[in-house]
Design an enzyme around this catalytic site. Structure first.
Site, PDB file in Angstrom:
ATOM      1  N   ASN A  13       0.886  -1.170   0.000  1.00 31.86           N
ATOM      2  CA  ASN A  13       0.000   0.000   0.000  1.00 31.86           C
ATOM      3  C   ASN A  13       0.920   1.216   0.000  1.00 31.86           C
ATOM      4  O   ASN A  13       1.487   1.574   1.025  1.00 31.86           O
ATOM      5  CB  ASN A  13      -0.890  -0.021   1.257  1.00 31.86           C
ATOM      6  N   TRP A  14       1.059   1.808  -1.180  1.00 33.01           N
ATOM      7  CA  TRP A  14       2.021   2.910  -1.302  1.00 33.01           C
ATOM      8  C   TRP A  14       1.535   4.200  -0.655  1.00 33.01           C
ATOM      9  O   TRP A  14       2.301   5.127  -0.477  1.00 33.01           O
ATOM     10  CB  TRP A  14       2.323   3.162  -2.784  1.00 33.01           C
ATOM     11  N   LYS A  15       0.220   4.262  -0.377  1.00 30.17           N
ATOM     12  CA  LYS A  15      -0.365   5.499   0.193  1.00 30.17           C
ATOM     13  C   LYS A  15      -0.096   6.675  -0.753  1.00 30.17           C
ATOM     14  O   LYS A  15      -0.127   6.487  -1.964  1.00 30.17           O
ATOM     15  CB  LYS A  15       0.157   5.734   1.609  1.00 30.17           C
ATOM     16  N   HIS A  98      -9.471   1.639   4.349  1.00 29.83           N
ATOM     17  CA  HIS A  98      -8.226   1.801   5.101  1.00 29.83           C
ATOM     18  C   HIS A  98      -8.450   2.785   6.244  1.00 29.83           C
ATOM     19  O   HIS A  98      -9.205   3.753   6.105  1.00 29.83           O
ATOM     20  CB  HIS A  98      -7.107   2.301   4.173  1.00 29.83           C
ATOM     21  N   GLU A 100      -6.783   5.121   7.346  1.00 26.59           N
ATOM     22  CA  GLU A 100      -6.489   6.530   7.030  1.00 26.59           C
ATOM     23  C   GLU A 100      -7.662   7.175   6.307  1.00 26.59           C
ATOM     24  O   GLU A 100      -7.928   8.369   6.474  1.00 26.59           O
ATOM     25  CB  GLU A 100      -5.188   6.625   6.213  1.00 26.59           C
ATOM     26  N   GLU A 170      -5.883  -4.618  10.326  1.00 28.81           N
ATOM     27  CA  GLU A 170      -4.845  -3.615  10.569  1.00 28.81           C
ATOM     28  C   GLU A 170      -5.153  -2.834  11.842  1.00 28.81           C
ATOM     29  O   GLU A 170      -5.940  -1.869  11.818  1.00 28.81           O
ATOM     30  CB  GLU A 170      -4.784  -2.634   9.392  1.00 28.81           C
ATOM     31  N   GLY A 176       2.172   2.401  10.621  1.00 29.95           N
ATOM     32  CA  GLY A 176       3.154   3.470  10.457  1.00 29.95           C
ATOM     33  C   GLY A 176       3.813   3.891  11.756  1.00 29.95           C
ATOM     34  O   GLY A 176       4.493   4.910  11.824  1.00 29.95           O
ATOM     35  N   SER A 216       2.957  -2.074  10.317  1.00 31.56           N
ATOM     36  CA  SER A 216       4.395  -2.192  10.576  1.00 31.56           C
ATOM     37  C   SER A 216       4.929  -3.597  10.321  1.00 31.56           C
ATOM     38  O   SER A 216       5.882  -4.031  10.972  1.00 31.56           O
ATOM     39  CB  SER A 216       4.750  -1.716  11.986  1.00 31.56           C
ATOM     40  N   GLY A 237       2.701  -1.134   4.266  1.00 27.33           N
ATOM     41  CA  GLY A 237       2.838   0.278   3.919  1.00 27.33           C
ATOM     42  C   GLY A 237       4.299   0.636   3.698  1.00 27.33           C
ATOM     43  O   GLY A 237       4.860   0.420   2.617  1.00 27.33           O
ATOM     44  N   GLY A 238       4.928   1.168   4.726  1.00 29.36           N
ATOM     45  CA  GLY A 238       6.297   1.683   4.620  1.00 29.36           C
ATOM     46  C   GLY A 238       7.270   0.746   3.914  1.00 29.36           C
ATOM     47  O   GLY A 238       8.014   1.161   3.017  1.00 29.36           O
TER      48      GLY A 238
HETATM   49  P1  PGA Z   1       2.638   0.292   7.582  1.00 34.03           P
HETATM   50  O1  PGA Z   1       1.208   0.534   6.883  1.00 34.03           O
HETATM   51  O2  PGA Z   1       3.146  -1.029   7.063  1.00 34.03           O
HETATM   52  O3  PGA Z   1       3.477   1.457   7.144  1.00 34.03           O
HETATM   53  O4  PGA Z   1       2.385   0.260   9.049  1.00 34.03           O
HETATM   54  C1  PGA Z   1       0.308  -0.514   6.681  1.00 34.03           C
HETATM   55  C2  PGA Z   1      -0.939   0.021   6.051  1.00 34.03           C
HETATM   56  O5  PGA Z   1      -1.346   1.147   6.380  1.00 34.03           O
HETATM   57  O6  PGA Z   1      -1.562  -0.648   5.204  1.00 34.03           O
END
Ligand code: PGA
Length: 255
Positions: A13-15, A98, A100, A170, A176, A216, A237-238
């Site tokens: 998930n590149w966001k 998600h 966010e 999640e 994050g 994470s 994500g990251g």
């Molecule tokens: P993260 O993000 O791996 O950076 O914690 C995961 C996500 O939001 O899907």
């Protein structure tokens, strides 16, 4: 529980990261590193990166997804993108709900459900995100919160359509932050979600549904998380923004 009956799926998930050119470069460096994966590999990228990402990954085992879609097919929804638009360009996957989106863009369980149904109608496979806040975990309502989010999001979704639903558990406090749920915590909640699906549909559907952990997940902790019976993959994500790290997670999922 027989994990072998389900697909393992590692999705990035590149966001809101990477321009089209940067995205294509990242994918180009990932291709040789994940080509022998024994799991599904997906990169969910910003809307403007979709075309470049498709071009960069043509003929490879990396599939491309979007990070959201609207519930209407078309209309007066300035700034939104419909599920039809995504499928018309050959996109197969979309992340929905998600945290966010829920946190910063007013997404609710009801709008998540509308988007899920629209995405399924357009032929997409949905990566549906659910998860509790830290306060909720501390109050002991993680199971209730995740069950409620799952049930509302899946309202009106048929057992047959469940073949195109991947669930990503999640925990919001782990996204994050560098804080990861322990493998046992991840396994427990993924198991609770699987029980919810068994209740909504039946044991067969529950056994067949891929349930990922996200929050994470990285090249250091992926193997332990993925070894758990109810954890069928990861939403990353990251670590999905660094080819080598993402590839190590894919390798851990391929064991
Ligand atoms: P993260 O993000 O791996 O950076 O914690 C995961 C996500 O939001 O899907």
């Amino acid at each position: 529980m027989n994990k072998a009956t389900r697909k393992t799926v590692i999705a990035g998930n590149w966001k809101m990261n990477k321009t089209p050119a940067e995205g294509a470069e990242l994918l180009t460096s990932m291709i040789p590193l994940v080509k022998d994966a024994d799991c599904d590999v997906i990169a969910c990228v910003p809307f403007v990166d979709l075309y470049a990402a498709q071009e960069a990954t043509k003929g490879t085992n990396i599939k491309i997804g979007a990070e959201n879609c609207h519930w209407a097919e078309s209309g007066a929804f300035t700034g939104e993108i419909s599920a039809q638009m995504l499928s018309a360009m050959g996109i197969e996957y979309v992340i929905i709900g998600h945290s966010e989106r829920r946190q910063y863009f007013g997404e609710t369980d009801v709008t998540v459900n509308k988007r899920v149904k629209a995405a399924l109608k357009a032929g997409l496979t949905v990566i549906l995100c659910v998860g509790e806040y830290l306060e909720q975990r501390e109050q002991g309502v993680t199971a209730e919160v995740c069950a409620m989010q799952t049930k509302i999001a899946l309202g009106g979704v048929t057992a047959e359509e469940m073949e195109r639903i991947i669930i990503a558990y999640e925990p919001v406090w782990a996204i994050g932050t560098g804080l990861t749920a322990t493998a046992d915590q991840a396994d427990e909640v993924c198991g609770i979600i699987r029980d919810v699906i068994a209740g909504l549909y039946n044991a067969e559907v529950a056994e067949a549904t891929t349930i990922q952990y996200g929050g994470s997940m990285n090249d250091g902790n992926a193997e332990e998380l993925l070894s758990k019976v109810n954890v069928d993959g990861g939403l990353i994500g990251g670590a999905s923004l660094v080819a080598e790290k993402f590839a190590k997670i894919v390798s851990a999922a391929s064991k």
